[in-house]
Design an enzyme around this catalytic site. Structure first.
Site, PDB file in Angstrom:
ATOM      1  N   GLU A 296      94.218  74.260  12.941  1.00 18.22           N
ATOM      2  CA  GLU A 296      95.481  74.557  12.129  1.00 18.22           C
ATOM      3  C   GLU A 296      96.043  75.936  12.637  1.00 18.22           C
ATOM      4  O   GLU A 296      96.289  76.912  11.759  1.00 18.22           O
ATOM      5  CB  GLU A 296      95.033  74.477  10.589  1.00 18.22           C
TER       6      GLU A 296
ATOM      7  N   GLU B 134      91.266  72.000  -5.032  1.00 20.22           N
ATOM      8  CA  GLU B 134      92.649  72.019  -4.264  1.00 20.22           C
ATOM      9  C   GLU B 134      93.353  70.473  -4.632  1.00 20.22           C
ATOM     10  O   GLU B 134      94.485  70.934  -4.896  1.00 20.22           O
ATOM     11  CB  GLU B 134      92.175  72.152  -2.898  1.00 20.22           C
TER      12      GLU B 134
ATOM     13  N   ASP C 169      90.156  65.927   4.309  1.00 14.00           N
ATOM     14  CA  ASP C 169      89.982  67.035   3.823  1.00 14.00           C
ATOM     15  C   ASP C 169      90.045  67.106   2.421  1.00 14.00           C
ATOM     16  O   ASP C 169      91.023  67.049   1.548  1.00 14.00           O
ATOM     17  CB  ASP C 169      91.519  67.822   4.066  1.00 14.00           C
TER      18      ASP C 169
HETATM   19  C1  GCU Z   1      92.684  72.972   3.781  1.00  9.65           C
HETATM   20  C2  GCU Z   1      93.423  73.849   2.888  1.00  9.65           C
HETATM   21  C3  GCU Z   1      93.568  75.102   3.856  1.00  9.65           C
HETATM   22  C4  GCU Z   1      92.420  75.527   4.452  1.00  9.65           C
HETATM   23  C5  GCU Z   1      91.806  74.358   5.318  1.00  9.65           C
HETATM   24  C6  GCU Z   1      90.389  74.788   5.811  1.00  9.65           C
HETATM   25  O1  GCU Z   1      93.644  72.314   4.707  1.00  9.65           O
HETATM   26  O2  GCU Z   1      94.639  73.410   2.438  1.00  9.65           O
HETATM   27  O3  GCU Z   1      94.258  76.123   3.018  1.00  9.65           O
HETATM   28  O4  GCU Z   1      92.743  76.747   5.300  1.00  9.65           O
HETATM   29  O5  GCU Z   1      91.670  73.258   4.424  1.00  9.65           O
HETATM   30  O6  GCU Z   1      89.424  74.242   5.200  1.00  9.65           O
HETATM   31  O7  GCU Z   1      90.316  75.516   6.736  1.00  9.65           O
END
Ligand code: GCU
Length: 684
Positions: free
Chosen positions: A287, A396, A368
């Protein structure tokens, strides 16, 4: 009453008929070799506070001729009573032995932390009204029992927000620094110690490099200081590019000598301040986060960099398997593209390449934290390197604490799942305890994200999830209802109706939430871009995030078979792969996770996919309506503040479940044009 929120299950509220039991309790407490600021000393204080609160009995400190509670480590005890050694059981790290006999209590830990755990255990037993004699030996199922907080050092330069946190601001950080007042951090450590948690990573996995400035290292040492009395160690999330961002180097290549030296310097400096630091947590190449692959190095090169700097200090690194590129997936052009494949693809071939103090932290499912996912197949691939299972206590995708969703039943299902590695029994719980493959470092990591709110998580009932997380990490054989019963007594007392209502709501809550959100393994269907909250099935598709449903006018689901799809099913050991490959043997609740089918596909239940959607959404939201009336029966039976706080949220949940029902049903009716057989959707 705010105190009740802060103390959660450690309120030490007076037990019924307390005065009848005084004779079966100790009258004094003796701590063996206790030092102020360390767990044995804390254990002594908790015993005094606990017995005063629970029974109104004041213990004297030091030996008395009356009944005594003795607490300390096994070695301190045996030093004083060498002949007692033979009668003592074997304890592993953090384990404890507890013997209660006519008001005399002996609490021995393998280490100081174990002694504190034993004291909390004793207090929990008597708080539940049991003052009879008993003896137990309790050892943890796994050594790593960590909590991850996703707290930001700063957010746009102003405060300490918590990513995916629904209980207020960070209890650790403010304005780019560590808070001056860390009272709440200490109170948090106390709660965590009472459920067997031994480390907390305080900052977000999406880490700020600035946490490593000398000033912030001093601040981290203050956090470690308030944790230490509870035996909770501090861990830190690292930003892989820190050598460049903070150190001024022109590279963060993990094999570059200057980078290695830089990290060694940082690690040495941290341990100078925090000699008992637990170690690191690293999110890399995921990400948008930097990582070793930026330099064409492997993930093992990245993890080992930190592992080696930690080795002289005894620290460990939890390296996350949540690695994927959120920009590269193309849904329209590539039928075989699949984010679920990423973890195994990246980690395959690396199992024997990690240093001994590396643990791979794997989210329970391949995507996720969805309401329903199959167990991540990566757990079957890591046989030399140990794994921790990453669970999410902060809800979440599961209603963000505005919905009650008791998660222990979901975690139990995952932990009991048998991956059949080499066609042998291979339950997930036996893999993460290290029993199945024999690794030393394995266990649990829970993303908790408490905040400054006096309920910690934003909801009183959500705290049962935190409690259950700790309890299951210690012993995954415990039952969801058993854990709940304990938690309810400690939190709300002994009233039977209170128990019945909380049990009913909690046990029905995950199935209800799954019913009114995403069914049959299609994932939760929350909005993908706007905070992962509320229904938005349309947002899943047509973007590179890869949480796709591939819903069109006639069909829905991800084809993850080997013969015609993304091949994901083939990442499992053969028996499990065969089960998911075949639509006939795939359980209904994961049908759309593994297969792309027409809306008219018949399920094992005999219903079609679309009819199942409609019915589940009506059923789940109807269940949520009953939570309100159930809770209202408790008026006057628990304090007004907590009663009203919970009621407000349950009313909201009931309403929001209808929004979920109608949005999801309408969405799939609009796509498919197939009306509800019972006339509720699409026939007007
Ligand atoms: C999810 C979450 C993010 C987080 C990511 C992770 O995608 O929405 O906020 O950073 O997981 O676990 O790294």
């Amino acid at each position: 009453v705010a105190e009740d929120g802060l103390n959660a299950w450690l309120r030490y509220a007076r037990v019924p008929s307390a005065s009848h039991h005084l004779g079966r309790l100790p009258s004094s407490v003796v701590t063996l070799n206790a030092t102020q600021g360390f767990p044995v000393h804390t254990a002594g204080e908790e015993l005094v506070d606990g017995i005063r609160g629970l029974f109104g009995k004041k213990l004297t400190v030091g030996k008395s001729k009356d009944t005594t509670a003795t607490v300390g480590t096994v070695s301190a005890y045996v030093d004083k009573n060498p002949s007692a050694a033979r009668g003592l059981p074997d304890l592993i790290e953090d384990g404890f032995y507890l013997k209660v006999s006519k008001g005399n209590v002996l609490i021995l830990g393998q280490n100081e932390r174990g002694a504190l755990y034993g004291a909390f255990h004793y207090l929990s037993v008597i708080a539940q009204g049991n003052v009879s004699d008993f003896t137990i030996t309790s050892n943890p199922d796994a050594p790593v029992r960590w909590v991850n907080q996703w707290d930001n050092m700063q957010d746009g330069g102003t405060h300490g927000s918590v990513e995916r946190g629904y209980g207020g601001d960070s209890i650790f950080f403010w304005d780019g620094y560590i808070r001056e007042d860390l009272t709440r951090a200490g109170q948090y450590a106390r709660l965590l110690a009472s459920i067997g948690i031994n480390a907390v990573v305080a900052n977000n996995v999406n880490a700020n490099a600035s946490i490593l400035t000398p000033e912030n290292m001093d601040g981290l040492a203050r956090i470690a200081d308030v944790f230490r009395p509870y035996g909770v160690q501090l861990g830190i999330s690292l930003n892989f590019a820190a050598p460049q961002l903070l150190g001024g180097l022109d590279t963060f290549d993990p094999l570059d000598k200057t980078v290695v030296n830089w990290w060694q310097g940082i690690t040495d400096n941290l341990y100078k301040r925090i000699p008992d630091m637990a170690g690191y947590l690293v999110k890399a190449n995921s990400e948008g986060q930097p990582g070793p692959m930026t330099y064409n190095r492997t993930l093992a090169d990245g993890a080992n960099l930190f592992a080696r700097t930690l080795q002289p200090h005894g620290g460990i690194i939890l390296f996350r398997a949540f690695v994927y590129d959120h920009r590269s997936l193309n849904q329209t052009l590539d039928w075989k593209a699949d984010r679920a494949n990423a973890a195994v693809n990246y980690f395959d071939g690396l199992d024997d390449k990690f240093e001994d103090n590396v643990v791979i932290q794997v989210k329970y499912g391949p995507i996720d934290f969805q309401v329903r996912e199959p167990v991540s197949p990566l757990f079957a691939h890591l046989r030399q390197t140990g794994a921790t299972i990453e669970l999410q206590i902060t809800q979440e995708y599961l209603g963000q604490q505005a919905h009650v969703v008791y998660l222990a039943p979901m975690w139990k299902e995952l932990l009991d799942f048998d991956l059949r590695v080499d066609s042998k029994p291979s339950t997930l719980k036996d893999i993460v305890s290290g029993k199945r493959f024999g690794q030393k470092l394995t266990g649990y990591a829970g993303v908790v994200n408490v905040g400054t709110n006096t309920t910690w998580l934003g909801s009183h009932l959500a705290m049962s999830n935190l409690y259950a997380y700790g309890k299951l990490a210690w012993n995954p054989e415990l039952t969801s209802t058993g854990i709940l019963k304990e938690w309810t007594t400690l939190t709300f007392g002994h009233d039977k109706l209170v128990h019945d209502v909380i049990t009913k709501i909690s046990m029905e809550s995950w199935p209800a939430y799954e019913d009114y959100s995403g069914n049959l393994g299609i994932q939760t269907l929350t909005d993908i871009l706007l905070g992962h909250y509320g229904p938005n099935p349309g947002s899943q598709d047509g973007n590179p995030w890869g949480q796709w449903t591939r819903a069109d006018d006639d069909t829905i689901g991800m084809d993850r078979t080997v013969w015609n799809g993304t091949g994901f099913a083939g990442q499992y050991p053969p028996e499990i792969a065969a089960m998911y490959e075949n639509i006939e043997t795939t359980p209904d609740n994961l049908l759309l996770w593994f297969h792309h089918v027409p809306y008219t596909q018949k399920l094992k239940s005999g219903k079609t996919v679309i009819q199942h959607f409609y019915e589940a959404h009506y059923r789940g939201s109807a269940t949520a309506q009953t939570f309100v009336t159930l809770w209202q029966k408790l008026k006057g039976r628990i304090d007004k503040e907590r009663y009203e706080h919970v009621l407000f949220r349950l009313i909201y949940q009931a309403g929001h479940s209808l929004v979920w029902r109608d949005s999801v049903n309408q969405f799939y009716f609009n796509k498919s044009g197939i009306p509800d057989e019972l006339g509720r959707v699409g026939n007007h």
